[in-house]
Design a protein around this motif. Structure first.
Motif, mmCIF file in Angstrom:
data_model
loop_
_atom_site.group_PDB
_atom_site.id
_atom_site.type_symbol
_atom_site.label_atom_id
_atom_site.label_comp_id
_atom_site.label_asym_id
_atom_site.label_seq_id
_atom_site.Cartn_x
_atom_site.Cartn_y
_atom_site.Cartn_z
ATOM 1 N N ALA A 141 34.082 42.511 49.181
ATOM 2 C CA ALA A 141 35.451 42.585 48.664
ATOM 3 C C ALA A 141 35.600 43.728 47.671
ATOM 4 C CB ALA A 141 35.827 41.258 48.002
ATOM 5 N N GLN A 142 34.643 43.836 46.730
ATOM 6 C CA GLN A 142 34.717 44.871 45.696
ATOM 7 C C GLN A 142 34.675 46.268 46.304
ATOM 8 O OE1 GLN A 142 32.892 42.160 45.681
ATOM 9 N NE2 GLN A 142 32.829 41.211 43.651
ATOM 10 N N LEU A 143 33.850 46.444 47.330
ATOM 11 C CA LEU A 143 33.718 47.772 47.943
ATOM 12 C C LEU A 143 34.991 48.173 48.684
ATOM 13 C CD1 LEU A 143 30.050 47.363 49.088
ATOM 14 C CD2 LEU A 143 30.880 49.279 47.710
ATOM 15 N N ALA A 154 41.678 41.768 49.569
ATOM 16 C CA ALA A 154 42.392 40.541 49.221
ATOM 17 C C ALA A 154 41.935 39.381 50.100
ATOM 18 C CB ALA A 154 43.899 40.751 49.358
ATOM 19 N N ALA A 155 41.723 39.670 51.380
ATOM 20 C CA ALA A 155 41.280 38.614 52.304
ATOM 21 C C ALA A 155 39.888 38.100 51.929
ATOM 22 C CB ALA A 155 41.275 39.145 53.736
ATOM 23 N N GLN A 208 36.511 33.909 48.929
ATOM 24 C CA GLN A 208 35.683 33.545 47.775
ATOM 25 C C GLN A 208 36.433 32.659 46.778
ATOM 26 O OE1 GLN A 208 34.429 37.299 46.084
ATOM 27 N NE2 GLN A 208 33.544 38.004 48.012
ATOM 28 N N ASN A 209 37.680 32.376 47.074
ATOM 29 C CA ASN A 209 38.549 31.566 46.203
ATOM 30 C C ASN A 209 38.799 32.243 44.859
ATOM 31 O OD1 ASN A 209 40.175 29.240 46.018
ATOM 32 N ND2 ASN A 209 38.651 28.189 44.767
ATOM 33 N N PHE A 223 42.163 37.762 41.624
ATOM 34 C CA PHE A 223 42.066 39.092 42.207
ATOM 35 C C PHE A 223 43.003 39.236 43.398
ATOM 36 C CE2 PHE A 223 38.204 39.856 39.758
ATOM 37 C CZ PHE A 223 38.314 41.214 39.512
ATOM 38 N N VAL A 224 43.166 38.161 44.158
ATOM 39 C CA VAL A 224 44.081 38.206 45.304
ATOM 40 C C VAL A 224 45.485 38.530 44.824
ATOM 41 C CG1 VAL A 224 45.159 36.866 47.148
ATOM 42 C CG2 VAL A 224 42.707 36.613 46.703
#
Length: 305
Positions: free
Chosen positions: A240-242, A267-268, A273-274, A278-279
């Motif tokens: 997600a971070q990348l 975002a997905a 990761q719940n 961040f979403v």
């Protein structure tokens, strides 16, 4: 492992020193947990076992010598718990655990003392805000085992990653890159890495540095290398971070349309990761960029007319 043996020994020692379950639990855990340990329902974690041994008047080695749990298991459990606390930024709890193990004879040799020294350095930087002490402790931890004649151990790599991250926080990007370069050289042949996330974190952290230096294309390349590595090794750590960082680099270059797919993927993954905070943040950013993109398009149309 037979947990009932561990529980029976705790119960036997408790009865020998003539204290109740509540008295043994005081300052360590709840009476209910002691009861469950003695019944063999649960196994005390590393710190709890050490605290119990101190209260019962025996060295923690007593438990190892009677074959209840191997020494290596105990040390690995401490390392696992410290890692979890470190990742979750629970630095106060992390330091409490370090203090609990400082007098433990198992942590007197260089390899195991390094583990505690490293986490002391993190605590000094993140909580105490004493950077000089933090860097001194981290360098001390690294040199407890580092040897120019041998390849870096995975823990030595992690200490260098910590040093790089702290220099990054101080905006000292060249020092940060210097430490990352050492790790990069060590993982050039990464097939032997047990912790595959080390290479992921290295590539991501290098990408962040190059973004700060304004070299967005170099940062994008490191992000793509990291994603390729993650897919190859079939683990999702940092995915997600990348993707977010790839989108961020494209945003900084004004390439909003190219950034959107990466932000949506980020975002997905954060949603899986719940990590809803961040979403929401990414979705707000997408909406803002769409508005900005619309304004730019309108300006271009006006100019062309």
């Amino acid at each position: 492992m037979n947990y009932s043996i561990i529980g029976n020994k705790i119960k036997e020692l408790r009865q020998v020193v003539d204290i109740t379950q509540g008295e043994l639990a005081d300052g360590i855990c709840t009476q209910a947990l002691i009861s469950r340990m003695e019944k063999g329902d649960i196994y005390p974690n590393a710190t709890t076992l050490y605290q119990i041994s101190k209260k019962l008047g025996v060295d923690v080695n007593y438990f190892f010598e009677i074959g209840m749990t191997p020494r290596l298991d105990y040390i690995q459990e401490v390392e696992r718990q410290l890692r979890k606390l470190r990742i979750n930024h629970q630095y106060i709890e992390m330091m409490e655990m370090v203090k609990n193990e400082e007098d433990n004879p198992l942590f007197k040799d260089n390899v195991n003392a390094q583990l505690l020294c490293w986490h002391k350095g993190i605590y000094q930087f993140e909580v105490v805000k004493d950077q000089d002490t933090a860097f001194d402790l981290l360098h001390k931890a690294f040199h407890l085992t580092a040897d120019s004649k041998k390849v870096l151990s995975e823990r030595e790599m992690e200490i260098l990653l910590t040093l790089g991250a702290f220099h990054f926080s101080n905006e000292n990007y060249q020092k940060s890159l210097c430490h990352y370069s050492e790790v990069k050289a060590a993982v050039s042949n990464a097939e032997w890495l047990q912790d595959k996330s080390i290479k992921t974190r290295l590539l991501y952290n290098m990408a962040r540095v190059y973004t700060r230096l304004g070299d967005y294309q170099e940062s994008i390349q490191y992000c793509k290398k990291a994603i390729k590595w993650i897919i190859k090794e079939e683990h999702m750590y940092g995915f997600a971070q990348l993707h977010y960082h790839l989108g961020y680099n494209l945003e900084l270059q004004g390439e909003y349309e190219k950034a959107f797919p990466y932000y949506k993927k980020a975002a997905a993954f954060f949603e899986i990761q719940n990590n809803l905070e961040f979403v929401r943040f990414i979705r707000r950013k997408i909406d803002q960029l769409r508005n900005e993109s619309g304004k730019i398009s309108s300006q271009k149309e006006s100019t062309s007319l």
